[in-house]
Design an enzyme around this catalytic site. Structure first.
Site, short mmCIF file in Angstrom:
data_model
loop_
_atom_site.label_atom_id
_atom_site.label_comp_id
_atom_site.label_asym_id
_atom_site.label_seq_id
_atom_site.Cartn_x
_atom_site.Cartn_y
_atom_site.Cartn_z
N HIS A 70 0.82 -1.22 0.00
CA HIS A 70 0.00 0.00 0.00
C HIS A 70 0.85 1.26 0.00
CE1 HIS A 70 -2.64 3.21 1.41
NE2 HIS A 70 -3.65 2.50 0.94
N ASP A 71 1.82 1.30 0.92
CA ASP A 71 2.67 2.49 1.02
C ASP A 71 4.01 2.28 0.31
OD1 ASP A 71 0.63 3.59 2.41
OD2 ASP A 71 1.60 3.53 4.37
N THR A 72 4.14 1.14 -0.36
CA THR A 72 5.39 0.86 -1.09
C THR A 72 5.00 0.53 -2.53
OG1 THR A 72 5.26 -1.39 -0.21
CG2 THR A 72 6.73 0.14 0.93
#
Ligand SMILES: *[C@@H]1O[C@H](CO)[C@@H](O)[C@H](O)[C@H]1NC(C)=O
Ligand SMILES: *[C@@H]1O[C@H](CO)[C@@H](O)[C@H](O)[C@H]1NC(C)=O
Ligand SMILES: *[C@@H]1O[C@H](CO)[C@@H](O)[C@H](O)[C@H]1NC(C)=O
Ligand SMILES: *[C@@H]1O[C@H](CO)[C@@H](O)[C@H](O)[C@H]1NC(C)=O
Ligand SMILES: *[C@@H]1O[C@H](CO)[C@@H](O)[C@H](O)[C@H]1NC(C)=O
Ligand SMILES: *[C@@H]1O[C@H](CO)[C@@H](O)[C@H](O)[C@H]1NC(C)=O
Ligand SMILES: *[C@@H]1O[C@H](CO)[C@@H](O)[C@H](O)[C@H]1NC(C)=O
Ligand SMILES: *[C@@H]1O[C@H](CO)[C@@H](O)[C@H](O)[C@H]1NC(C)=O
Length: 403
Positions: free
Chosen positions: A223-225
């Site tokens: 998600h954040d990568t």
């Protein structure tokens, strides 16, 4: 399919025998943000449970779902570690997420619908809506969730961030069962919603359940990568487990993504079936059958001869691996004009709110003739279908196709 617009008009004039929501406007948005002190206090006394069972299934004895985040089919398919993992399993080339954004997809895989949800808010599904764990309970099939970095079992806060950097770590929107009041109002159930430390203990103590849902944190799920990180994490997590006889024997693992990243595209997501339950001769093959997140509930029902929730799981396609053993009839579906990239209106919708709870079907043909869970029939039976008729198709694509 029911004429949705006509139904809406009927609701507006008050003439439909609808299950009116207790809210006459969109549900209040809250974010339950306990302080760190409150969390630490609750964690100190929180209990966890690890029940085991051994209910034989037609194609597998354990079913484990691992969900990664927001990746287009093509990006996943070209990843090097995906290629290595695919060699050990079956690639599902026609598996679909059901809408955007994330939370409604997690909601759908537990309850067989997303009830119009079109947001990642602090949504709560009322207690009279059943989930897959009610189905599992029919035969005492043990289950758990493993949510990475959830601070303690049954934590109900909106998020638990990394306490050093305050970056995203655990988030409620990626925890399917916690969205349901029928789960959180039951203390036993809360104690089954554990973190990865709980998983490592259950593995070590040979107390693994027969059904589980795994959510890596916001770094590891991509998600954040990005997809490279998510698949690397999956590879590192899975390879030792696939080589562990206790874990792998008769276990079916589904590794998938909650949704496609490009909203204007068909919402098809790259999906792999892995584990000891995948027969040797099917490893490294592909399966082009049309599946959706609802197929996970339908396949569980079919494998263990359980009833249906009477929602979109009623006639969802079941994984071929299971139908090979049971003879369930797969439906062909033309996906040319299918997008499944936006939510239809409903009681969890922020943009197109409708104050009606969709009534599940009690169709006896659901789940290949197993019918519908008795508690669902008791609560909802005899009510006219509202919003849509779940017995009509296997997609639930009202409003999900373009336009
Ligand atoms: C289910 O719960 C919702 C929300 O409380 C309520 O509006 C609805 O009437 C209930 N339906 C039934 C059949 O119990
Ligand atoms: C996981 O949950 C346990 C309680 O079961 C808690 O003690 C621990 O701090 C949590 N660990 C992590 C890494 O989230
Ligand atoms: C949840 O996220 C908010 C916003 O990022 C943050 O301020 C808060 O500390 C987080 N809560 C917890 C318990 O981690
Ligand atoms: C997510 O978990 C991994 C360990 O699996 C950890 O290294 C990473 O820091 C975590 N992410 C956050 C934002 O805390
Ligand atoms: C609470 O949850 C457990 C485990 O799912 C189940 O066996 C039990 O019947 C539930 N109790 C109630 C009152 O629903
Ligand atoms: C993902 O991010 C890493 C750096 O964090 C980078 O090396 C890699 O190429 C990226 N992958 C993709 C598909 O963009
Ligand atoms: C869904 O896809 C269609 C076709 O590409 C597009 O017209 C529509 O805007 C998309 N919907 C959303 C919410 O992105
Ligand atoms: C999302 O899935 C569609 C349908 O398979 C696929 O064509 C595409 O690769 C994915 N989206 C994008 C933008 O790649």
């Amino acid at each position: 399919m029911l004429p949705f617009i006509a139904l809406l008009a009927a609701v507006k004039t008050g003439s439909a025998a609808a299950a009116l929501s207790s809210y006459m406007s969109p549900p209040p948005v809250s974010t339950i943000e306990p302080s760190l002190t409150q969390i630490e206090k609750a964690a100190a006394t929180a209990l966890s449970l690890s029940p085991v069972s051994n209910v034989k299934g037609a194609a597998f004895d354990r079913f484990y779902q691992i969900w990664l985040e927001n990746t287009d089919y093509s990006s996943a398919a070209s990843d090097l570690n995906v290629k290595k993992l695919s060699a050990q399993g079956i690639t599902l080339t026609n598996y679909w997420a059901v809408t955007h954004p994330s939370e409604p997809n997690y909601c759908a895989v537990a309850g067989g619908d997303y009830f119009g949800m079109d947001n990642d808010n602090f949504n709560r599904i009322p207690a009279n809506v059943s989930t897959v764990v009610d189905l599992l309970d029919v035969k005492g099939i043990s289950w758990a969730e493993y949510q990475e970095h959830e601070p303690y079992p049954g934590f109900q806060g909106f998020n638990y961030s990394n306490q050093a950097t305050y970056t995203n770590d655990y988030v409620r929107k990626h925890n399917p069962l916690i969205l349901y009041d029928s789960v959180i109002q039951n203390q036993t159930r809360l104690e089954l919603i554990k973190n990865f430390t709980g998983f490592n203990n259950d593995l070590k103590n040979q107390r693994l359940p027969q059904w589980a849902f795994f959510t890596p944190n916001m770094t590891n799920d991509g998600h954040d990568t990005n997809v490279t990180v998510a698949v690397q994490w999956s590879y590192d997590f899975l390879i030792p487990l696939l080589n562990n006889d206790y874990f792998s024997k008769d276990t079916l693992i589904i590794l998938t993504f909650d949704e496609n990243e490009s909203y204007a595209q068909h919402n098809k997501v790259f999906t792999l079936l892995l584990g000891g339950a995948v027969p040797e001769h099917l490893r490294g093959t592909t399966d082009d059958t049309f599946y959706t997140h609802y197929s996970n509930i339908a396949s569980v029902s079919q494998n263990w001869a359980l009833p249906s929730l009477g929602r979109w799981d009623c006639h969802a396609n079941v994984f071929q691996l299971v139908t090979d053993m049971t003879g369930y009839k797969t439906q062909q579906f033309d996906t040319k004009n299918l997008y499944l990239n936006q939510s239809y209106p409903g009681p969890m919708s922020a943009k197109e709110y409708v104050p009606i709870w969709p009534v599940p079907t009690t169709d006896k043909t659901c789940a290949n003739g197993m019918g519908v869970l008795s508690s669902v029939a008791k609560t909802w039976g005899g009510m006219k279908p509202t919003l849509y008729d779940y017995s009509q198709d296997c997609v639930g694509n009202l409003g999900g196709s373009a336009g």
